[in-house]
Design an enzyme around this catalytic site. Structure first.
Site, PDB file in Angstrom:
ATOM      1  N   ALA A 218       0.832  -1.214   0.000  1.00 18.65           N
ATOM      2  CA  ALA A 218       0.000   0.000   0.000  1.00 18.65           C
ATOM      3  C   ALA A 218       0.868   1.266   0.000  1.00 18.65           C
ATOM      4  O   ALA A 218       1.941   1.245   0.590  1.00 18.65           O
ATOM      5  CB  ALA A 218      -0.911  -0.008   1.230  1.00 18.65           C
ATOM      6  N   GLY A 220       0.115   1.212  -3.173  1.00 17.96           N
ATOM      7  CA  GLY A 220      -0.030   0.428  -4.395  1.00 17.96           C
ATOM      8  C   GLY A 220       0.652   0.981  -5.626  1.00 17.96           C
ATOM      9  O   GLY A 220       0.371   0.527  -6.738  1.00 17.96           O
ATOM     10  N   LYS A 222       3.772   0.655  -6.649  1.00 19.43           N
ATOM     11  CA  LYS A 222       4.548  -0.376  -7.354  1.00 19.43           C
ATOM     12  C   LYS A 222       3.644  -1.538  -7.763  1.00 19.43           C
ATOM     13  O   LYS A 222       3.826  -2.107  -8.839  1.00 19.43           O
ATOM     14  CB  LYS A 222       5.710  -0.843  -6.485  1.00 19.43           C
ATOM     15  CG  LYS A 222       6.690   0.293  -6.272  1.00 19.43           C
ATOM     16  CD  LYS A 222       7.940  -0.102  -5.588  1.00 19.43           C
ATOM     17  CE  LYS A 222       8.797   1.132  -5.330  1.00 19.43           C
ATOM     18  NZ  LYS A 222       8.225   2.050  -4.324  1.00 19.43           N
ATOM     19  N   ASP A 240      -0.140  -6.148   2.553  1.00 17.32           N
ATOM     20  CA  ASP A 240       0.092  -5.032   3.469  1.00 17.32           C
ATOM     21  C   ASP A 240      -0.554  -5.388   4.791  1.00 17.32           C
ATOM     22  O   ASP A 240      -1.574  -6.070   4.836  1.00 17.32           O
ATOM     23  CB  ASP A 240      -0.466  -3.703   2.938  1.00 17.32           C
ATOM     24  CG  ASP A 240       0.262  -2.514   3.539  1.00 17.32           C
ATOM     25  OD1 ASP A 240       1.154  -1.945   2.893  1.00 17.32           O
ATOM     26  OD2 ASP A 240      -0.051  -2.175   4.704  1.00 17.32           O
ATOM     27  N   ASP A 267       0.899  -9.618   8.047  1.00 17.58           N
ATOM     28  CA  ASP A 267       2.240  -9.157   8.399  1.00 17.58           C
ATOM     29  C   ASP A 267       3.215  -9.952   7.523  1.00 17.58           C
ATOM     30  O   ASP A 267       3.371 -11.161   7.684  1.00 17.58           O
ATOM     31  CB  ASP A 267       2.504  -9.423   9.886  1.00 17.58           C
ATOM     32  CG  ASP A 267       3.816  -8.817  10.334  1.00 17.58           C
ATOM     33  OD1 ASP A 267       4.747  -8.766   9.507  1.00 17.58           O
ATOM     34  OD2 ASP A 267       3.905  -8.394  11.492  1.00 17.58           O
ATOM     35  N   ASP A 286       9.526  -3.078  -0.268  1.00 15.64           N
ATOM     36  CA  ASP A 286       9.537  -1.606  -0.237  1.00 15.64           C
ATOM     37  C   ASP A 286       9.086  -1.224   1.178  1.00 15.64           C
ATOM     38  O   ASP A 286       7.976  -0.737   1.376  1.00 15.64           O
ATOM     39  CB  ASP A 286       8.559  -1.098  -1.309  1.00 15.64           C
ATOM     40  CG  ASP A 286       8.658   0.389  -1.545  1.00 15.64           C
ATOM     41  OD1 ASP A 286       9.740   0.964  -1.348  1.00 15.64           O
ATOM     42  OD2 ASP A 286       7.639   0.984  -1.934  1.00 15.64           O
ATOM     43  N   TYR A 313      13.962  -3.642  11.453  1.00 12.69           N
ATOM     44  CA  TYR A 313      12.639  -4.054  10.964  1.00 12.69           C
ATOM     45  C   TYR A 313      12.735  -4.475   9.492  1.00 12.69           C
ATOM     46  O   TYR A 313      12.219  -5.513   9.077  1.00 12.69           O
ATOM     47  CB  TYR A 313      11.685  -2.861  11.128  1.00 12.69           C
ATOM     48  CG  TYR A 313      10.215  -3.157  10.923  1.00 12.69           C
ATOM     49  CD1 TYR A 313       9.561  -4.116  11.697  1.00 12.69           C
ATOM     50  CD2 TYR A 313       9.468  -2.458   9.983  1.00 12.69           C
ATOM     51  CE1 TYR A 313       8.212  -4.365  11.520  1.00 12.69           C
ATOM     52  CE2 TYR A 313       8.117  -2.694   9.804  1.00 12.69           C
ATOM     53  CZ  TYR A 313       7.497  -3.652  10.579  1.00 12.69           C
ATOM     54  OH  TYR A 313       6.157  -3.896  10.414  1.00 12.69           O
ATOM     55  N   CYS A 336      13.020   4.952   0.304  1.00 14.52           N
ATOM     56  CA  CYS A 336      13.059   6.370  -0.071  1.00 14.52           C
ATOM     57  C   CYS A 336      13.825   7.127   1.011  1.00 14.52           C
ATOM     58  O   CYS A 336      13.373   8.153   1.503  1.00 14.52           O
ATOM     59  CB  CYS A 336      11.650   6.923  -0.260  1.00 14.52           C
ATOM     60  SG  CYS A 336      10.582   6.661   1.150  1.00 14.52           S
TER      61      CYS A 336
HETATM   62  N1  SAH Z   1       5.196  -0.068  -2.043  1.00 20.80           N
HETATM   63  C1  SAH Z   1       4.282   1.011  -1.732  1.00 20.80           C
HETATM   64  C2  SAH Z   1       4.777   1.869  -0.569  1.00 20.80           C
HETATM   65  C3  SAH Z   1       5.054   1.073   0.682  1.00 20.80           C
HETATM   66  S1  SAH Z   1       5.152   2.053   2.152  1.00 20.80           S
HETATM   67  C4  SAH Z   1       4.059   1.822  -3.007  1.00 20.80           C
HETATM   68  O1  SAH Z   1       4.854   1.732  -3.946  1.00 20.80           O
HETATM   69  O2  SAH Z   1       3.056   2.527  -3.085  1.00 20.80           O
HETATM   70  C5  SAH Z   1       5.327   0.786   3.316  1.00 20.80           C
HETATM   71  C6  SAH Z   1       4.085  -0.040   3.576  1.00 20.80           C
HETATM   72  O3  SAH Z   1       4.472  -1.145   4.394  1.00 20.80           O
HETATM   73  C7  SAH Z   1       2.981   0.666   4.341  1.00 20.80           C
HETATM   74  O4  SAH Z   1       1.799   0.676   3.591  1.00 20.80           O
HETATM   75  C8  SAH Z   1       2.787  -0.178   5.609  1.00 20.80           C
HETATM   76  O5  SAH Z   1       1.429  -0.322   5.981  1.00 20.80           O
HETATM   77  C9  SAH Z   1       3.364  -1.504   5.185  1.00 20.80           C
HETATM   78  N2  SAH Z   1       3.856  -2.371   6.278  1.00 20.80           N
HETATM   79  C10 SAH Z   1       4.502  -2.001   7.415  1.00 20.80           C
HETATM   80  N3  SAH Z   1       4.819  -3.086   8.155  1.00 20.80           N
HETATM   81  C11 SAH Z   1       4.367  -4.166   7.461  1.00 20.80           C
HETATM   82  C12 SAH Z   1       4.386  -5.566   7.692  1.00 20.80           C
HETATM   83  N4  SAH Z   1       4.956  -6.070   8.784  1.00 20.80           N
HETATM   84  N5  SAH Z   1       3.846  -6.383   6.773  1.00 20.80           N
HETATM   85  C13 SAH Z   1       3.258  -5.883   5.645  1.00 20.80           C
HETATM   86  N6  SAH Z   1       3.198  -4.563   5.384  1.00 20.80           N
HETATM   87  C14 SAH Z   1       3.755  -3.709   6.262  1.00 20.80           C
END
Ligand code: SAH
Length: 402
Positions: A218, A220, A222, A240, A267, A286, A313, A336
């Protein structure tokens, strides 16, 4: 070359005070950029000279779309190689008129105003004495101006209702084409996305018919691009952890018309346990990061402890990606941000602890990763806000070897 010793404590402190970046952030920038530190900080405080969108090639042709935008008076231009990346010029910084009153905004709202958004009541932090119709300067908590406009709510209304349009922006600091209201956006023909983020999906190089996992999907950006590159064939599993974001992503997937995307609220650090049969041809990570490369920002208070925690993390995703990818499969890691902890140090972890071999890519538009931190980073690319006119970004590609 390692640039740590080039900048003394006093210099770091004075940059930190002048630009309102925490000393920890300034230190990380100086470690990577040495005597370019001030230029990097200055660049991060602006949006850069061009705004990038991605064309949805499943629905339209980039040249056709670009002509459509040009017909509307926008100066749109396709990237010469990655034609679905379309750039539009950003104007600014623009002078703001003297305004008799000030209204305070939180960081998120002030940074949105900086780029031409109106100010809404939830983002207001200080509106003492504001009446409807007042001409106001919108500032952040340090008094840095973000834009100017006309108050559409009074102090009492803002505090009582806590929603609605508080200030209609008449004078932005930067004028960025607002495309969200356009027919092109509503129909899912375009999606705002930074150029390095577009490059990341090309580095992944998804192929039609493959099984691909997007571990942190999210909102979304990519996911959509990868689905496009797969021509709707194969399976894209977008994960996500956040339920609300998955719901929004589901809307985006529908608007953009992708049919081979499976959304899962999970997760992603436990994918190998929860889906023991999952084997992907390619995985993209990402993860959440310190986002120091995101621009424009009025200030940045990120602390060392947060950067270290984020780096740890992020490693958990890398470890699991290495488990769910097929032998000889591809893993792409992108952030980023500019810190070595979240970039080269984690690339080294991928190589030394997870059996992921750094690999070169034909899509090289940034500068090379920092070899003095990890030799294999020479195959990675960094986008530097001062020279690449983009957010600060890092992309690395690996192959699973054992
Ligand atoms: N790839 C996305 C941006 C990702 S931002 C794009 O291109 O638009 C990072 C995302 O990781 C966030 O939406 C967050 O909710 C999610 N996230 C954080 N910890 C997570 C986990 N343990 N498992 C899955 N998603 C996670």
């Amino acid at each position: 070359m390692h640039s740590e010793i080039q900048m003394g404590q006093n210099q770091l402190l004075s940059l930190s005070e002048e630009y309102l970046f925490s000393i920890d952030v300034v230190k990380h920038i100086s470690l990577v950029y040495g005597d370019r530190t001030e230029n990097i900080i200055k660049a991060l405080k602006t949006p850069g000279s061009r705004y990038c969108i991605r064309v949805n090639t499943l629905k339209t042709d980039p040249n056709h779309l670009t002509r459509r935008l040009c017909d509307k008076g926008l100066r749109a231009e396709c990237h010469p190689v990655i034609s679905e990346a379309v750039f539009l010029p950003v104007e600014g910084p623009l002078d703001l008129p003297e305004m008799p009153k000030k209204i305070g905004a939180d960081k998120y709202a002030a940074e949105s105003v900086l780029q031409g958004a109106h100010l809404y009541a939830p983002g207001v932090t200080n509106c003492h004495g504001i009446k409807r119709g007042d001409l106001v300067l919108i500032t952040d908590r340090y008094g840095q101006p973000a834009g100017a406009g006309i108050a559409r709510m009074s102090e009492t209304e803002i505090l009582r209702y806590r929603k609605g349009l508080a200030v209609e922006l008449t004078h932005p600091r930067y004028r960025i084409p607002c495309l969200r209201e356009t027919e092109e956006f509503q129909k899912g023909l375009i999606y705002p996305q930074s150029f390095p983020a577009i490059v990341a999906s090309h580095v992944l190089d998804p192929q039609p018919g493959e099984t691909i996992v997007d571990m942190c999907a999210a909102p979304g950006g990519k996911t959509g691009h990868i689905a496009q590159l797969m021509h709707g064939k194969g399976l894209l599993i977008a994960i996500d952890r956040n339920q609300e974001k998955i719901a929004d992503l589901s809307e985006t997937v529908t608007r953009l018309g992708f049919q081979n995307v499976k959304l899962i609220c999970q997760d992603a650090r436990y994918l190998d346990i929860n889906f023991p049969d999952l084997k992907a041809d390619r995985v993209i990570i990402d993860p959440p990061c310190s986002a120091i490369g995101v621009r424009p920002k009025l200030f940045d208070h990120t602390k060392e402890a947060e950067i270290r925690a984020l780096s740890e993390y992020q490693r958990q995703f890398i470890r699991v990606a290495a488990k769910i990818v097929k032998p000889n499969g591809i893993v792409v890691y992108s952030t980023c941000t500019i810190t070595t902890n979240e970039n080269e140090e984690n690339l080294r972890y991928a190589y030394e602890d997870c059996g992921l071999e750094p690999e070169d890519t034909s899509f090289q538009y940034g500068s090379r990763g920092l070899e003095w931190v990890f030799g294999g980073a020479r195959y990675a690319q960094r986008f530097d806000p001062d020279v690449h006119d983009s957010p600060g970004y890092c992309i690395a590609r690996f192959r699973k070897t054992c």
